[in-house]
Design a protein around this motif. Structure first.
Motif, PDB file in Angstrom:
ATOM      1  N   SER B 237      27.966  53.486  43.791  1.00 57.15           N
ATOM      2  CA  SER B 237      28.071  52.326  42.925  1.00 57.15           C
ATOM      3  C   SER B 237      26.888  52.282  41.978  1.00 57.15           C
ATOM      4  N   ALA B 238      26.867  51.251  41.165  1.00 60.55           N
ATOM      5  CA  ALA B 238      25.794  51.093  40.187  1.00 60.55           C
ATOM      6  C   ALA B 238      25.143  49.752  40.440  1.00 60.55           C
ATOM      7  N   CYS B 239      23.861  49.659  40.162  1.00 60.82           N
ATOM      8  CA  CYS B 239      23.162  48.415  40.446  1.00 60.82           C
ATOM      9  C   CYS B 239      23.394  47.406  39.334  1.00 60.82           C
ATOM     10  N   GLU B 240      23.688  46.167  39.738  1.00 60.49           N
ATOM     11  CA  GLU B 240      24.003  45.119  38.776  1.00 60.49           C
ATOM     12  C   GLU B 240      22.798  44.261  38.416  1.00 60.49           C
ATOM     13  N   HIS B 241      21.624  44.605  38.964  1.00 62.55           N
ATOM     14  CA  HIS B 241      20.516  43.666  38.819  1.00 62.55           C
ATOM     15  C   HIS B 241      19.703  43.821  37.545  1.00 62.55           C
ATOM     16  N   VAL B 327      28.846  34.603  27.051  1.00 67.76           N
ATOM     17  CA  VAL B 327      28.957  35.602  28.114  1.00 67.76           C
ATOM     18  C   VAL B 327      27.554  35.901  28.618  1.00 67.76           C
ATOM     19  N   GLY B 328      27.376  35.834  29.910  1.00 66.83           N
ATOM     20  CA  GLY B 328      26.066  36.172  30.439  1.00 66.83           C
ATOM     21  C   GLY B 328      25.778  37.650  30.259  1.00 66.83           C
ATOM     22  N   GLY B 329      24.556  38.024  30.531  1.00 67.49           N
ATOM     23  CA  GLY B 329      24.161  39.416  30.307  1.00 67.49           C
ATOM     24  C   GLY B 329      24.482  40.331  31.461  1.00 67.49           C
ATOM     25  N   ARG B 330      25.385  39.916  32.349  1.00 61.31           N
ATOM     26  CA  ARG B 330      25.611  40.711  33.551  1.00 61.31           C
ATOM     27  C   ARG B 330      26.977  41.367  33.600  1.00 61.31           C
ATOM     28  N   VAL B 331      27.670  41.352  32.466  1.00 59.79           N
ATOM     29  CA  VAL B 331      29.039  41.892  32.482  1.00 59.79           C
ATOM     30  C   VAL B 331      29.050  43.414  32.464  1.00 59.79           C
ATOM     31  N   THR B 332      30.130  43.967  32.968  1.00 57.22           N
ATOM     32  CA  THR B 332      30.339  45.410  32.842  1.00 57.22           C
ATOM     33  C   THR B 332      30.809  45.695  31.424  1.00 57.22           C
ATOM     34  N   ARG B 333      30.799  46.958  31.077  1.00 56.71           N
ATOM     35  CA  ARG B 333      31.257  47.313  29.732  1.00 56.71           C
ATOM     36  C   ARG B 333      32.713  46.905  29.527  1.00 56.71           C
ATOM     37  N   GLU B 334      33.546  47.072  30.543  1.00 53.58           N
ATOM     38  CA  GLU B 334      34.966  46.751  30.410  1.00 53.58           C
ATOM     39  C   GLU B 334      35.167  45.252  30.232  1.00 53.58           C
ATOM     40  N   ASP B 335      34.434  44.468  31.031  1.00 59.41           N
ATOM     41  CA  ASP B 335      34.566  43.017  30.898  1.00 59.41           C
ATOM     42  C   ASP B 335      34.015  42.555  29.551  1.00 59.41           C
ATOM     43  N   ALA B 336      32.912  43.185  29.133  1.00 60.04           N
ATOM     44  CA  ALA B 336      32.347  42.835  27.824  1.00 60.04           C
ATOM     45  C   ALA B 336      33.376  43.077  26.731  1.00 60.04           C
ATOM     46  N   TYR B 337      34.065  44.209  26.835  1.00 55.41           N
ATOM     47  CA  TYR B 337      35.074  44.529  25.837  1.00 55.41           C
ATOM     48  C   TYR B 337      36.188  43.495  25.873  1.00 55.41           C
ATOM     49  N   GLY B 338      36.550  43.080  27.079  1.00 54.69           N
ATOM     50  CA  GLY B 338      37.580  42.063  27.222  1.00 54.69           C
ATOM     51  C   GLY B 338      37.190  40.772  26.513  1.00 54.69           C
ATOM     52  N   GLY B 596      34.234  49.442  37.115  1.00 57.68           N
ATOM     53  CA  GLY B 596      33.543  49.079  35.888  1.00 57.68           C
ATOM     54  C   GLY B 596      32.488  50.086  35.523  1.00 57.68           C
ATOM     55  N   THR B 597      31.714  49.705  34.523  1.00 59.72           N
ATOM     56  CA  THR B 597      30.668  50.574  34.015  1.00 59.72           C
ATOM     57  C   THR B 597      29.483  49.720  33.603  1.00 59.72           C
ATOM     58  N   PHE B 598      28.297  50.101  34.057  1.00 58.66           N
ATOM     59  CA  PHE B 598      27.094  49.489  33.491  1.00 58.66           C
ATOM     60  C   PHE B 598      26.451  50.501  32.556  1.00 58.66           C
ATOM     61  N   VAL B 599      25.902  50.011  31.482  1.00 60.94           N
ATOM     62  CA  VAL B 599      25.202  50.881  30.539  1.00 60.94           C
ATOM     63  C   VAL B 599      23.722  50.528  30.642  1.00 60.94           C
ATOM     64  N   ASP B 600      22.905  51.523  30.964  1.00 59.58           N
ATOM     65  CA  ASP B 600      21.495  51.205  31.162  1.00 59.58           C
ATOM     66  C   ASP B 600      20.743  51.140  29.835  1.00 59.58           C
ATOM     67  N   TRP B 601      19.438  50.921  29.899  1.00 61.06           N
ATOM     68  CA  TRP B 601      18.647  50.719  28.683  1.00 61.06           C
ATOM     69  C   TRP B 601      18.632  51.938  27.771  1.00 61.06           C
ATOM     70  N   THR B 602      18.956  53.104  28.341  1.00 65.67           N
ATOM     71  CA  THR B 602      18.937  54.323  27.535  1.00 65.67           C
ATOM     72  C   THR B 602      20.273  54.552  26.847  1.00 65.67           C
ATOM     73  N   GLY B 603      21.259  53.692  27.166  1.00 65.59           N
ATOM     74  CA  GLY B 603      22.599  53.871  26.620  1.00 65.59           C
ATOM     75  C   GLY B 603      23.474  54.742  27.506  1.00 65.59           C
ATOM     76  N   LYS B 604      22.958  55.089  28.674  1.00 64.09           N
ATOM     77  CA  LYS B 604      23.715  55.953  29.588  1.00 64.09           C
ATOM     78  C   LYS B 604      24.661  55.102  30.429  1.00 64.09           C
ATOM     79  N   PRO B 605      25.950  55.415  30.389  1.00 69.02           N
ATOM     80  CA  PRO B 605      26.894  54.632  31.204  1.00 69.02           C
ATOM     81  C   PRO B 605      26.932  55.130  32.650  1.00 69.02           C
TER      82      PRO B 605
END
Lengths: 436, 774
Positions: B237-241, B327-338, B596-605
């Motif tokens: 999984s990916a960390c959501e924090h 939208v809070g800053g904790r969404v996944t890329r897919e939810d953000a797109y939604g 889902g997908t988190f994108v980190d600060w480097t832009g890496k999904p």
């Protein structure tokens, strides 16, 4: 039988003088003259002189001292350090403490010459914490040497500066291991370091460092004063010079006997008045408790690095502990093992866990609870410890056990058949039975 | 390793158990053997820690150019050399016996409590005792025992009798985390791991020691005795924090998350994570979770209802109203797109913003013009000559970024500087110095790390960009929350459409309208969070709002009040301040319950699958799609997978970027007397919503203090531990003082910690306050 090798007091030459330990006494005996001579030489010439003399490390391993100095990279722009290992703690070893008591200045002078040779401007003496009397004597000697201008800035007008710091350990045998000593000196827990890097490259504070035994450094002034040839003319082919042999235990006159390397125990015992009256030699250590024991059959082994090694032990610190027939070998091995268990630093598994286990096994054997199979187990556990540990402490811990089993296996068995120790422990002491 | 790097390194060929292997110079024998698939048993060895050679389990026979070492060597400490021939336990009876001997010694004092030990079933000691041990013990003595367990912090427990003294934990703490708060003490068989007399193991990274402990000596208080490893289902999984981007492993048993561990990603978190990522997951199983859709009835109370009824209520509520989306800053890329597509297609608005925190127009322009195309990454830190921190506290705000900088500070002595008026404890470990953004000297090998708090001071982002352009240094923007980068890329902001397409660009709008199959898209840039709140409350130009995972208190003390007059739809996992006033509450899936997908600060999904396979909760995007369908303006995103495919198909904008009007820095206001400039940030462990319910974790949070300079302390007549009262126009907080390395005119307080929640009390997080002795 008359001894063929005579005593040759060099380090101990002045020990019988009442003021041998004072600056005045030392100077009267031509002390600090070698320093003057050395400071007129090039540092590399001093290193070469020590190489030529054949002086080998007196701390036990016998590594050529001059070569060790030569390993220090010169012109590297780094500070260099000399560290004197005065953490003498091995059971039986008792040469450096009397030397520092009787003649601390010879050590100080050696330190200055050695530091000059390796181009160190700061030297340290790491002395065992329990010997407070030695600490005080060294402190006084160092203070006097500073006052006399032998330490500090521009020593003897040579332009050479040296600070000498006396550091008192906190009572850990492991700190006699040079890298553990360095960690301890830096303020960490004394545990051996991974090598490489060796101290010559990254020692104290990660700077090139020479770590030498007290006796090695104390031998330097005489070599500088009298020349390499004088020194190398004594001793044997590969073990040059004179050294201190410490006789202790069941011997009539225990003490330090300074003689050329290669002397035998038979000769030394002769000088020491023999084994205590009415008793016979049973076993002895050639170089402290961590060297495999010898018996009467080894009386004529030449006590130099090669001779002792060829006979299956190590010259070590030339600590000749003499045990007569009243001594129980199992009890002796157990006592030594308890020492090693207590002193194991805990870093590596075989030493930490192994010494813990060995003590328990030996206690059972002493109590007569062991069997033949247990002896095999004991030997096998020793085999799993020897050569498997991080440093040499554990090798030393199993040496007395393995060698005692080699020579006195039947005595171990006797404990079992006897249902306990067949010896009277009081008989091996110097006390009268009635006084206990 | 890059191809160029490979050619630079000398390669060494050695023979291990008869097989040749060629490895870079410096490789340890144990690693070279791994390359051949030869597993040499080990405990103290860890590829990311310095060699110790302590456990001696990895002994092998070695000869070099025909000369054999007289005794077996620890393969974890010996680098390969040309002409080296290694014989492991597989081909050398001596090595095999040596290893079995060591294993026996390790076990003589080890309790055979595997049946009740957390590690049992995943224990290197257990496993290797089976593979490299001798099956039976010859030990008949008494085992060493200790009082157990010893809590070395509220979250890490130590069972000393299980410890094999490999020093992994102590080396990790010193070498990786820079927190040498645990150490080995005593000696011989009594050697043990310990803390300093009065200082517990208060490291943000302490959980890693539990993970790398090769036995069950260190256990996590929250997991202890909870599960057997073989009953767990482990899911990548990916960390959501935060935005560090850690790979994670989530362990599930019967639909419940029992444990989370650091996953392996050599380029990102290596094998580490922070304690928040590891232990802050109680919110998943909290009683506060919203269980079913709820609609506010005539009685003013929320009532559980069915999904169709709830969706109908949303549609009815939205009818005839203009709506915005927060939208809070904790969404996944897919939810953000939604959310992005829902706003544009269903609500026909650009009034959408992901910034539930301080923000500015300058920031929106910086993000859409610049940050969106930044790809500075961890490797750039690895190569940097200098790191400059702009309103960014790595240890508190992106802890894995901190570890990476610390690694280079330790390894290469790179210099670190910060524009903060304070050298925090984290930055102290980095040996950071203060340097003004206008005067700091950087090179093209330097890295500038800009935090989200840069938006709080006008001109900072402009200055950072200018600094990067002038020096050639690499620039990065690091949000505190995990979802902001993806939200930006998906257009959850008023001036961008997905893929970085500027709203102001007609071609970009046509692009997206075509892709979405709608006639046109709203042409004016949307309002930001502040604008949307104002439109809802003051001018009433908006009558409804969709709120996804926002705590209004993160924005301002009156943000919640701004929502009161509008129709509020809340998509939430747990009951919150927003659900308390919402008209419709729709429960959404938490991170372990969805793909889902988190994108980190480097832009890496980093994509992740559902950890709880049979979770019934739905991802935000699916719910938004249901609403859009009901509104007659479908967004056609019925599943996360469909959303992923649609995002893929869109690609990214290759036209001109949005514009950025540079803003001049305002002069720092001067203070005098009892006035001070407040400086604050959130500490890693604080009152954050996702940390709720995890008391063991909270126990290692840093105590709330007010940091002031020695000069101010003297002026106030206070010493460490005395209290000061910090006051603004709206309120005050009182905190004990800690004299620190901080500019005289400043005072620092934690932003959202116990006794120090600045927004609800002071109403501000920075700016002028008064400080008096309390």
């Amino acid at each position: 039988m008359t001894p063929t090798t005579k005593l040759m007091p060099v380090l101990s030459a002045t020990w019988d003088q009442d003021d041998s330990f004072t600056l005045e006494g030392y100077t009267r005996n031509k002390g600090y003259a070698a320093l003057k001579k050395a400071l007129k030489m090039q540092p590399d010439e001093v290193i070469q002189l020590i190489k030529d003399s054949g002086l080998r490390g007196r701390g036990g391993a016998g590594f050529p001292t001059g070569n060790k100095w030569g390993f220090i990279p010169q012109g590297d722009g780094k500070e260099h350090y000399l560290v004197v290992n005065a953490d003498e703690s091995e059971p039986g070893t008792c040469k450096d403490v009397p030397l520092m008591m009787a003649n601390p200045h010879v050590l100080v002078e050696g330190v200055i010459i050695a530091s000059y040779a390796i181009r160190a401007n700061h030297a340290f003496i790491y002395v065992r914490g329990e010997v407070v009397h030695v600490v005080r004597r060294l402190q006084q000697a160092i203070e006097d040497a500073y006052k006399a201008g032998h330490l500090g800035k521009n020593i003897g007008g040579s332009g050479f500066d040296l600070e000498l710091t006396l550091h008192v350990g906190a009572g850990a045998y492991i700190c006699g291991e040079e890298t553990a000593l360095l960690d301890s000196l830096e303020g960490f827990r004394g545990q051996p370091r991974l090598r490489p890097p060796f101290p010559a490259i990254a020692g104290l504070y990660a700077k090139p460092t020479v770590v030498n035994n007290v006796e090695s450094i104390a031998s330097v002034p005489a070599i500088v004063a009298n020349g390499a040839e004088w020194f190398s003319s004594m001793g044997t082919e590969k073990s040059k010079g004179v050294t201190l042999y410490s006789l202790s235990g069941h011997v009539t006159h225990p003490g330090q006997f300074e003689a050329p390397l290669g002397i035998t125990l038979r000769e030394l015992l002769e000088m020491a008045g023999g084994v205590r009256a009415g008793h016979q030699l049973k076993f002895w250590t050639p170089g402290g408790s961590s060297t495999p024991i010898f018996t009467a059959e080894h009386l004529d082994v030449p006590l130099d690095y090669e001779g002792v090694s060829a006979a299956g032990s190590m010259l070590g610190t030339k600590a000749l502990q003499i045990f007569d027939e009243t001594t129980c070998i199992v009890r002796a091995a157990l006592r030594w093992s308890e020492f090693y268990k207590h002193e194991s630093c805990g870093k590596c598994t075989p030493c930490r866990e192994g010494t813990w286990w060995l003590v328990q096994m030996l206690k059972d054997l002493e109590a007569g609870k062991g069997t033949e199979a247990d002896l095999e187990k004991l030997l096998d556990v020793c085999d799993n410890i020897a050569g498997r540990s991080f440093c040499a402490l554990a090798d030393g811990a199993v040496a007395p056990i393995i060698s005692s089993l080699k020579h006195f296996r039947s005595e171990y068995i006797a404990h079992q058949t006897n249902g306990g120790c067949p010896f009277d422990p009081v008989a091996s002491t110097i006390f009268e039975k009635a006084s206990l | 390793m890059t191809p160029e790097a490979l050619t630079e390194v000398e390669m060494i060929t050695v023979v291990i158990d008869g097989f040749e292997v060629t490895v870079p110079k410096g490789t340890l024998v144990i690693r070279a053997a791994e390359k051949l698939g030869i597993q040499i048993p080990r405990f103290c060895d860890h590829p990311l820690l310095s060699p110790a050679g302590a456990c001696r389990q990895c002994l092998v026979d070695i000869e070099i150019n025909g000369r054999a070492f007289p005794k077996p060597q620890a393969s974890c400490t010996i680098p390969v050399e040309n002409g080296m021939i290694v014989k492991t336990q597989l081909t050398s009876p001596v090595a095999e016996k040596a290893q079995k001997g060591i294993m026996e010694l390790l076990l003589i004092n080890h309790p055979l409590d595997c049946p009740v030990c957390d590690k049992g079933g995943e224990c290197p000691l257990q496993n290797q005792a089976m593979s490299n041990g001798q099956g039976v013990s010859r030990y008949e003595g008494v085992k060493r025992t200790y009082e157990k367990p010893v809590a070395i912090s509220s979250q890490v427990l130590l069972d000393r009798e299980r410890c094999v003294l490999c020093a992994r934990c102590t080396r990790f703490s010193e070498e990786i985390a820079g927190d040498p708060f645990i150490t080995l003490n005593e000696r011989g068989a009594l050697q043990q791991v310990g803390i300093y007399e009065k200082d517990p193991f208060q490291s943000y990274y302490s959980g890693n020691t539990v993970q790398i402990c090769p036995v069950g000596a260190l256990t996590g208080a929250s997991y202890r005795f909870r599960a057997r490893p073989f009953d767990l289902i482990s899911v990548d999984s990916a960390c959501e924090h935060c935005a560090s981007g850690c790979a994670m492993r989530t362990d599930i048993r019967r639909g419940k998350t029992l444990r989370r561990l650091a996953g392996d990603d050599a380029l990102v978190n290596q094998e580490w994570n922070c304690d928040k990522g590891r232990w802050a997951f109680k919110y998943l199983t909290s009683r506060e979770r919203v269980a079913a859709p709820m609609v506010r009835g005539e009685d003013g109370e929320l009532h559980e209802t069915s999904w169709p009824e709830a969706i109908a209520a949303v549609v009815a509520g939205l009818a005839g109203k203009r709506a915005g989306v927060l939208v809070g800053g904790r969404v996944t890329r897919e939810d953000a797109y939604g959310y992005s597509k829902f706003a544009r297609v269903a609500l026909k608005t650009n009034d959408i913003d992901f910034r539930a925190r301080a923000h500015s127009v300058e920031e929106a322009e910086f993000l859409s013009s610049t940050a969106i195309s930044l790809h500075t990454n961890y490797l750039d830190i690895d190569k940097a000559d200098q790191v400059y921190l702009v309103d960014f506290e790595p240890e508190e705000e992106s802890p894995i970024v901190f570890l990476r900088i610390y690694k280079q500070v330790r390894k290469r002595g790179i210099s670190v500087s910060t524009n903060a008026p304070i050298i925090s404890s984290g930055n102290h470990k980095l040996k950071a110095v203060r340097a003004d953004i206008s005067s700091v000297q950087l090179t093209e090998k330097s890295v500038i790390l800009v935090g989200e708090r840069a938006a709080e001071t006008a001109g900072t982002l402009s200055a950072a960009k200018a600094l990067a352009e002038k020096s050639g240094a690499k620039l990065a923007w690091i949000s505190r929350r995990a979802g902001e980068r993806a939200a930006l890329e998906m257009g959850v902001i008023g001036n961008l459409l997905p893929g970085g397409r500027p709203v102001s660009d007609a071609a970009a709008r046509v692009d997206m309208a075509t892709a979405w199959g709608v006639k046109d898209l709203p042409t004016t840039a949307g309002r930001d969070t502040t604008g949307i709140l104002k439109a809802l409350s003051t001018d009433k130009s908006l009558g409804a709002v969709i709120v996804g995972g926002v705590d209004p208190m993160d924005i301002s003390s009156d943000a919640l009040t701004s929502l009161l007059d509008s129709f509020v739809v809340s998509l939430e996992i747990s009951h919150s301040a927003v659900t308390a006033i919402a008209d419709v509450v729709l429960p959404v899936a938490a991170v372990v319950e969805k793909r889902g997908t988190f994108v980190d600060w480097t832009g890496k999904p980093r994509s992740f699958d559902k950890a709880i396979a049979d979770a019934l909760t739905r991802s935000d995007v699916r719910i938004l799609s249901m609403i859009a369908d009901a509104m007659g303006a479908p967004i056609n995103l019925p599943t996360v997978s469909a959303t992923q495919r649609e995002i893929e198909s869109l690609g990214v904008w290759d036209g001109a970027r949005a514009s950025f009007t540079l803003v001049a820095s305002s002069a720092t206001p001067t203070v005098s007397g009892s006035e001070a400039m407040l400086y604050s940030y959130r500490q890693l462990l604080d009152l954050g919503a996702l940390q709720m319910g995890e008391e063991n974790l909270a126990g290692t949070a840093r105590a709330s203090v007010a940091r002031i300079s020695a000069a101010r302390a003297t002026a106030l007549g206070v010493v460490d531990g005395d209290s000061v009262k910090i006051s603004s126009q709206t309120g005050s907080v009182t905190l004990p003082v800690l004299i620190s390395e901080i500019a005289d005119e400043f005072i620092w307080a934690p932003r959202n910690s116990v006794d120090s929640q600045l927004i609800p009390t002071l109403g501000i997080t920075h700016g002028s306050v008064t400080v008096v002795k309390a």
